[in-house]
Design a protein around this motif. Structure first.
Motif, PDB file in Angstrom:
ATOM      1  N   VAL A  37       0.883  -1.210   0.000  1.00 26.63           N
ATOM      2  CA  VAL A  37       0.018   0.094   0.138  1.00 26.63           C
ATOM      3  C   VAL A  37       0.714   1.379   0.095  1.00 26.63           C
ATOM      4  N   MET A  38       2.148   1.173   0.735  1.00 23.44           N
ATOM      5  CA  MET A  38       3.086   2.255   0.828  1.00 23.44           C
ATOM      6  C   MET A  38       3.383   2.701  -0.460  1.00 23.44           C
ATOM      7  N   ALA A  39       3.785   1.416  -1.069  1.00 24.08           N
ATOM      8  CA  ALA A  39       4.549   1.527  -2.530  1.00 24.08           C
ATOM      9  C   ALA A  39       3.690   2.213  -3.558  1.00 24.08           C
ATOM     10  N   GLU A  40       2.119   1.870  -3.354  1.00 20.98           N
ATOM     11  CA  GLU A  40       1.082   2.510  -4.068  1.00 20.98           C
ATOM     12  C   GLU A  40       0.898   3.890  -4.082  1.00 20.98           C
ATOM     13  N   ILE A  41       0.899   4.324  -2.837  1.00 20.79           N
ATOM     14  CA  ILE A  41       0.903   5.512  -2.294  1.00 20.79           C
ATOM     15  C   ILE A  41       2.059   6.511  -2.945  1.00 20.79           C
ATOM     16  N   GLU A  42       3.130   6.087  -2.732  1.00 21.10           N
ATOM     17  CA  GLU A  42       4.354   6.644  -3.197  1.00 21.10           C
ATOM     18  C   GLU A  42       4.475   6.736  -4.823  1.00 21.10           C
ATOM     19  N   LEU A  43       3.901   5.553  -5.532  1.00 22.11           N
ATOM     20  CA  LEU A  43       3.686   5.773  -7.091  1.00 22.11           C
ATOM     21  C   LEU A  43       2.691   6.738  -7.409  1.00 22.11           C
ATOM     22  N   ALA A  44       1.669   6.673  -6.552  1.00 22.79           N
ATOM     23  CA  ALA A  44       0.607   7.512  -7.295  1.00 22.79           C
ATOM     24  C   ALA A  44       1.022   9.129  -6.935  1.00 22.79           C
ATOM     25  N   LEU A  45       1.833   9.581  -5.898  1.00 24.79           N
ATOM     26  CA  LEU A  45       2.152  10.639  -5.574  1.00 24.79           C
ATOM     27  C   LEU A  45       3.210  11.023  -6.595  1.00 24.79           C
ATOM     28  N   ASN A  46       4.345  10.253  -7.004  1.00 24.30           N
ATOM     29  CA  ASN A  46       5.090  10.720  -8.051  1.00 24.30           C
ATOM     30  C   ASN A  46       4.440  10.887  -9.346  1.00 24.30           C
ATOM     31  N   HIS A  47       3.436  10.111  -9.563  1.00 19.65           N
ATOM     32  CA  HIS A  47       2.874  10.362 -10.853  1.00 19.65           C
ATOM     33  C   HIS A  47       1.681  11.483 -10.895  1.00 19.65           C
ATOM     34  N   HIS A  48       1.178  11.887  -9.764  1.00 16.21           N
ATOM     35  CA  HIS A  48       0.087  12.600  -9.771  1.00 16.21           C
ATOM     36  C   HIS A  48       0.368  14.186  -9.089  1.00 16.21           C
ATOM     37  N   GLU A  49       1.014  13.868  -8.080  1.00 15.61           N
ATOM     38  CA  GLU A  49       1.542  15.024  -6.931  1.00 15.61           C
ATOM     39  C   GLU A  49       0.254  15.123  -6.027  1.00 15.61           C
ATOM     40  N   LEU A  50      -0.883  15.054  -6.461  1.00 18.01           N
ATOM     41  CA  LEU A  50      -1.835  15.406  -5.653  1.00 18.01           C
ATOM     42  C   LEU A  50      -2.886  14.094  -5.519  1.00 18.01           C
ATOM     43  N   ILE A  51      -3.129  13.568  -4.317  1.00 17.44           N
ATOM     44  CA  ILE A  51      -4.019  12.294  -4.498  1.00 17.44           C
ATOM     45  C   ILE A  51      -4.914  12.116  -2.945  1.00 17.44           C
ATOM     46  N   LYS A  52      -5.826  11.341  -2.961  1.00 15.57           N
ATOM     47  CA  LYS A  52      -6.701  11.097  -2.009  1.00 15.57           C
ATOM     48  C   LYS A  52      -6.217   9.715  -1.468  1.00 15.57           C
ATOM     49  N   VAL A  53      -6.330   9.304  -0.281  1.00 18.67           N
ATOM     50  CA  VAL A  53      -6.237   8.136   0.359  1.00 18.67           C
ATOM     51  C   VAL A  53      -7.464   7.924   1.048  1.00 18.67           C
ATOM     52  N   LYS A  54      -8.196   6.691   0.950  1.00 21.38           N
ATOM     53  CA  LYS A  54      -9.134   6.472   1.888  1.00 21.38           C
ATOM     54  C   LYS A  54      -8.550   5.363   2.904  1.00 21.38           C
ATOM     55  N   VAL A  55      -8.815   5.960   4.195  1.00 24.44           N
ATOM     56  CA  VAL A  55      -8.433   5.026   5.186  1.00 24.44           C
ATOM     57  C   VAL A  55      -9.892   4.679   6.185  1.00 24.44           C
ATOM     58  N   PRO A  56     -10.396   3.661   5.974  1.00 29.53           N
ATOM     59  CA  PRO A  56     -11.580   3.174   6.432  1.00 29.53           C
ATOM     60  C   PRO A  56     -11.705   2.667   8.048  1.00 29.53           C
ATOM     61  N   GLU A  57     -10.623   3.079   8.747  1.00 32.40           N
ATOM     62  CA  GLU A  57     -10.473   2.771  10.320  1.00 32.40           C
ATOM     63  C   GLU A  57     -11.506   3.590  10.990  1.00 32.40           C
ATOM     64  N   GLU A  58     -12.253   3.016  11.642  1.00 34.26           N
ATOM     65  CA  GLU A  58     -13.305   3.527  12.652  1.00 34.26           C
ATOM     66  C   GLU A  58     -12.528   4.566  13.317  1.00 34.26           C
ATOM     67  N   ASP A  59     -11.562   4.156  14.462  1.00 38.42           N
ATOM     68  CA  ASP A  59     -11.101   4.659  15.514  1.00 38.42           C
ATOM     69  C   ASP A  59     -10.114   5.876  14.934  1.00 38.42           C
ATOM     70  N   ARG A  60     -10.942   7.168  15.265  1.00 43.53           N
ATOM     71  CA  ARG A  60      -9.941   8.336  14.958  1.00 43.53           C
ATOM     72  C   ARG A  60      -8.509   8.487  15.049  1.00 43.53           C
ATOM     73  N   GLU A  61      -8.175   7.975  16.395  1.00 46.17           N
ATOM     74  CA  GLU A  61      -6.745   7.984  16.784  1.00 46.17           C
ATOM     75  C   GLU A  61      -5.745   7.324  15.900  1.00 46.17           C
ATOM     76  N   LEU A  62      -6.268   5.851  15.433  1.00 47.92           N
ATOM     77  CA  LEU A  62      -5.609   4.903  14.643  1.00 47.92           C
ATOM     78  C   LEU A  62      -5.530   5.720  13.259  1.00 47.92           C
ATOM     79  N   ARG A  63      -6.554   6.168  12.913  1.00 53.42           N
ATOM     80  CA  ARG A  63      -6.494   6.666  11.327  1.00 53.42           C
ATOM     81  C   ARG A  63      -5.420   8.044  11.449  1.00 53.42           C
TER      82      ARG A  63
END
Length: 102
Positions: A37-63
């Motif tokens: 997932v980290m590699a995917e985020i890095e790749l997307a950032l390098n390609h697009h510069e601006l991205i959104k990532v969804k973190v479906p974790e219910e606990d706000r602190e964990l998010r």
């Protein structure tokens, strides 16, 4: 990227307006923040510069911990968080997105 660099409010507003129509490009699954997932985020950032990532974790602190981990690993800027979606910005050497001056 220089550590400690921050975005001005004007620059954040500009990035938020650009990000408004974007859909999350990376969705964290049941396994959470894996190396893949980290590699995917890095790749997307390098390609697009601006991205959104969804973190479906219910606990706000964990998010928040997940966001912090992503930022620490990618050296990206946190533009905004809306619900469970974080918007990240990382300028690429090509400089696709022109930020307004402070």
């Amino acid at each position: 990227m220089a550590e400690g660099l921050t975005l001005s409010n004007k620059q954040k507003q500009h990035l938020k307006s650009l990000a408004h129509s974007l859909k999350p490009v990376v969705l964290l699954g049941a396994n959470g923040l894996t190396e893949g997932v980290m590699a995917e985020i890095e790749l997307a950032l390098n390609h697009h510069e601006l991205i959104k990532v969804k973190v479906p974790e219910e606990d706000r602190e964990l998010r928040e911990q997940v966001y912090a981990t992503i930022l620490a690993h990618t050296h990206a800027y946190r533009v905004q968080v809306v619900g469970k979606i974080v918007t990240l910005y990382k300028p690429s050497p090509e400089g696709k997105i022109q930020l307004p001056r402070n």
